[in-house]
Design an enzyme around this catalytic site. Structure first.
Site, PDB file in Angstrom:
ATOM      1  N   ASP A 132      -3.781  -6.249   4.755  1.00  8.99           N
ATOM      2  CA  ASP A 132      -5.074  -7.181   5.270  1.00  8.99           C
ATOM      3  C   ASP A 132      -4.875  -8.562   4.853  1.00  8.99           C
ATOM      4  OD1 ASP A 132      -5.753  -5.470   7.098  1.00  8.99           O
ATOM      5  OD2 ASP A 132      -7.341  -4.344   5.677  1.00  8.99           O
ATOM      6  N   LYS A 153     -12.841   0.688  15.487  1.00  6.77           N
ATOM      7  CA  LYS A 153     -11.631   0.013  15.839  1.00  6.77           C
ATOM      8  C   LYS A 153     -11.027  -0.026  17.143  1.00  6.77           C
ATOM      9  CE  LYS A 153     -10.386   0.304  10.989  1.00  6.77           C
ATOM     10  NZ  LYS A 153      -9.943   1.011   9.680  1.00  6.77           N
ATOM     11  N   LYS A 180     -10.536  -3.575  18.741  1.00  6.29           N
ATOM     12  CA  LYS A 180      -9.158  -4.151  19.168  1.00  6.29           C
ATOM     13  C   LYS A 180      -8.715  -3.584  20.277  1.00  6.29           C
ATOM     14  CE  LYS A 180      -8.386  -3.618  13.992  1.00  6.29           C
ATOM     15  NZ  LYS A 180      -7.146  -3.600  13.138  1.00  6.29           N
ATOM     16  N   PHE A 235      -3.933   2.969  14.768  1.00  4.21           N
ATOM     17  CA  PHE A 235      -4.224   3.807  13.741  1.00  4.21           C
ATOM     18  C   PHE A 235      -5.351   3.547  12.770  1.00  4.21           C
ATOM     19  CE2 PHE A 235      -1.133   7.544  13.014  1.00  4.21           C
ATOM     20  CZ  PHE A 235      -0.396   7.283  14.190  1.00  4.21           C
ATOM     21  N   LYS A 251       8.411 -17.681 -10.651  1.00  7.76           N
ATOM     22  CA  LYS A 251       7.409 -16.538 -11.102  1.00  7.76           C
ATOM     23  C   LYS A 251       6.484 -16.940 -11.796  1.00  7.76           C
ATOM     24  CE  LYS A 251       8.280 -12.777 -14.104  1.00  7.76           C
ATOM     25  NZ  LYS A 251       8.654 -12.461 -15.434  1.00  7.76           N
ATOM     26  N   ASN A 262       1.057  -1.206  -0.221  1.00  5.53           N
ATOM     27  CA  ASN A 262       0.175  -0.073   0.108  1.00  5.53           C
ATOM     28  C   ASN A 262       0.956   1.181  -0.002  1.00  5.53           C
ATOM     29  OD1 ASN A 262       0.341   0.746   2.826  1.00  5.53           O
ATOM     30  ND2 ASN A 262      -0.335  -1.224   3.306  1.00  5.53           N
TER      31      ASN A 262
HETATM   32  N1  CTP Z   1      -3.430  -3.636  11.841  1.00  5.20           N
HETATM   33  C1  CTP Z   1      -2.710  -4.836  12.276  1.00  5.20           C
HETATM   34  N2  CTP Z   1      -2.792  -5.862  11.756  1.00  5.20           N
HETATM   35  C2  CTP Z   1      -3.298  -6.033  10.386  1.00  5.20           C
HETATM   36  C3  CTP Z   1      -4.179  -4.979   9.957  1.00  5.20           C
HETATM   37  C4  CTP Z   1      -4.266  -3.789  10.693  1.00  5.20           C
HETATM   38  O1  CTP Z   1      -2.091  -4.614  13.478  1.00  5.20           O
HETATM   39  N3  CTP Z   1      -3.468  -7.092   9.679  1.00  5.20           N
HETATM   40  C5  CTP Z   1      -3.294  -2.325  12.647  1.00  5.20           C
HETATM   41  C6  CTP Z   1      -2.801  -1.361  11.872  1.00  5.20           C
HETATM   42  O2  CTP Z   1      -1.501  -1.207  12.276  1.00  5.20           O
HETATM   43  C7  CTP Z   1      -3.632  -0.104  12.454  1.00  5.20           C
HETATM   44  C8  CTP Z   1      -5.030  -0.726  12.893  1.00  5.20           C
HETATM   45  O3  CTP Z   1      -4.786  -2.024  12.735  1.00  5.20           O
HETATM   46  O4  CTP Z   1      -3.009   0.421  13.838  1.00  5.20           O
HETATM   47  C9  CTP Z   1      -5.983  -0.255  11.634  1.00  5.20           C
HETATM   48  O5  CTP Z   1      -5.707  -0.635  10.425  1.00  5.20           O
HETATM   49  P1  CTP Z   1      -6.615  -0.519   9.241  1.00  5.20           P
HETATM   50  O6  CTP Z   1      -6.016  -1.019   8.126  1.00  5.20           O
HETATM   51  O7  CTP Z   1      -7.177   0.814   9.322  1.00  5.20           O
HETATM   52  O8  CTP Z   1      -7.861  -1.394   9.877  1.00  5.20           O
HETATM   53  P2  CTP Z   1      -8.572  -2.815   9.568  1.00  5.20           P
HETATM   54  O9  CTP Z   1      -8.499  -3.449  10.859  1.00  5.20           O
HETATM   55  O10 CTP Z   1      -7.540  -3.528   8.603  1.00  5.20           O
HETATM   56  O11 CTP Z   1      -9.813  -2.484   8.870  1.00  5.20           O
HETATM   57  P3  CTP Z   1     -10.280  -2.114   7.567  1.00  5.20           P
HETATM   58  O12 CTP Z   1      -9.280  -2.561   6.538  1.00  5.20           O
HETATM   59  O13 CTP Z   1     -11.660  -2.873   7.609  1.00  5.20           O
HETATM   60  O14 CTP Z   1     -10.694  -0.668   7.558  1.00  5.20           O
END
Ligand code: CTP
Length: 399
Positions: free
Chosen positions: A272, A330, A334, A316, A282, A203
């Site tokens: 995610d 969140k 969490k 975050f 490859k 990302n």
């Molecule tokens: N995070 C994490 N591990 C993951 C995904 C996210 O620790 N596998 C943490 C990120 O570091 C951040 C927080 O969760 O502090 C929120 O991440 P974000 O991508 O905004 O949220 P998601 O829980 O993945 O939710 P969504 O993608 O549905 O918005």
């Protein structure tokens, strides 16, 4: 406190005399250093009379070649008022062509700058970029006022009132080492999830926010363990850096280093989804269409929420819409103490920018918007609120 007041050559140089007087009144020892251009506007004698000390000028540098080092070491704070566009540029680029800029390079304490210049010079991209560089070093910039300028134009560029500059100095002086004795575990940057030996999903996270937090925490006296995904940033001096690539590696390092941590900040943009079985070779372009089944990565923050114990946990939330609701959701799901919500995908804020505009959602129910500012400044505001929150939570728990 022993301060150095640097005066650069601008029409506002005469206002530095008022600042010198105020600082003396507040009980500081003030050593004035003038650039050659400043001497064209105000005589050193004015400052010598106000401060009771010989003013340091370029002439002085010629007399004593290493004086800038000892002056830098003997003083605790450097304030520059007025800071002209030229001086700001020289400082940003590390030039050392007069006594003041040489002293600046030898100085390791806090720096406060009060710029003053013509409105177009103030708004010029070169000046903006130089100021961002100086802000990035943690220097405090006292924004100029708007109004009628000596050049006949109207707009921002007028030196801030000496009282305002004195207040900014007071804030720097009182910046406590309020994270001394604390260990912070901070994650930053994106993760990369391989699809084959040469490709990956990732990302747009630049890591700038997490790195700014690490830098601010070190400045406030903390021990910082920074677990970073792949970014193009040098690790801030003084942090213990651990480089990782994937979400699985990040999880492993987070739990390996959780032990000593008092505060955990998950600024990383963890992917995610990933491919649980990455092909050894490859993937070839043989089929017209290709589909892949991705599995969720471990949610590190959610697991931290279950295992955090007494630690303060800050997450975050990077959102493209419904920022506050999503951040609160969140926080609850969490088990965080604070979630820093930021809008991503909007211009000049969020992922790749040096600036950010965030909302802090707290476990106490409060939501605090922080206006757009450089990420390093946002980082300090976040820590101010983290410390306040900890006090509030302790009080609520009857500690
Ligand atoms: N995070 C994490 N591990 C993951 C995904 C996210 O620790 N596998 C943490 C990120 O570091 C951040 C927080 O969760 O502090 C929120 O991440 P974000 O991508 O905004 O949220 P998601 O829980 O993945 O939710 P969504 O993608 O549905 O918005």
């Amino acid at each position: 406190m022993k301060l150095i007041l640097g005066v650069a050559g601008g029409i506002a140089a005469y206002k530095a005399a008022e600042l010198a007087r105020l600082l003396m009144q507040e009980g500081h020892e003030v050593q004035v250093v003038m650039t050659p251009a400043a001497e064209e506007f105000v005589r050193p004698l004015t400052f010598a009379a106000l401060t009771g000390r010989k003013v340091l000028t370029n002439l002085f540098a010629i007399e004593s070649a290493i004086e800038h080092i000892s002056v830098a070491q003997e003083h605790e704070l450097l304030v520059i008022a007025p800071a002209t566009a030229d001086l700001i540029a020289r400082m940003a680029h590390g030039l050392a062509d007069d006594f003041l800029t040489t002293l600046y390079l030898a100085f390791t304490g806090p720096v406060v700058l009060a710029p003053a210049m013509n409105v177009n010079m103030w708004q010029h991209p070169a000046t903006r970029a130089n100021l961002d560089t100086l802000r990035g070093r943690g220097h405090r910039i006292v924004e100029p006022d708007s109004g009628y300028l000596a050049c006949g134009m109207t707009g921002p560029g007028r030196l801030a009132d000496p009282e305002i500059i004195a207040e900014a100095i007071a804030r720097e002086v009182h910046q406590r080492r309020d994270l001394e004795g604390e260990t912070l575990l901070i994650t930053a940057g994106p993760t990369q999830e391989p699809l084959d030996p040469v490709r990956y999903i990732s990302n747009r996270s630049s890591g700038k926010m997490g790195y700014a937090l690490a830098e601010a925490a070190v400045a406030r006296g903390a021990r910082v363990i920074l677990i970073s995904g792949p970014v193009h940033l040098p690790p801030p001096p003084g942090v213990e850096i651990i480089n990782v690539r994937t979400a699985i590696e990040m999880r492993e390092q987070v739990f390996a280093h959780l032990g000593p941590a008092d505060i955990v900040i998950k600024a990383a943009a963890v992917a995610d989804f990933h491919l649980s079985k990455v092909p050894d070779q490859k993937v070839k372009k043989t089929a017209a269409r290709i589909s892949m089944e991705l599995d969720p990565t471990p949610d590190i923050l959610a697991e931290l929420g279950r295992k955090k114990g007494d630690r303060l946990l800050i997450g975050f939330a990077a959102e493209t819409q419904n920022l506050q609701q999503e951040a609160r959701r969140k926080l609850e799901s969490k088990n965080c103490d604070m979630v820093v919500g930021n809008l991503v995908g909007v211009s000049d804020s969020g992922f790749e920018s040096d600036q950010n505009e965030v909302i802090l959602v707290l476990r106490t129910g409060e939501s605090i918007p922080l206006p757009r500012a450089p990420k390093r400044e946002i980082a300090d505001h976040i820590f101010d609120h983290v410390l306040k929150l900890r006090l509030a939570l302790h009080a609520a728990n009857g500690h």
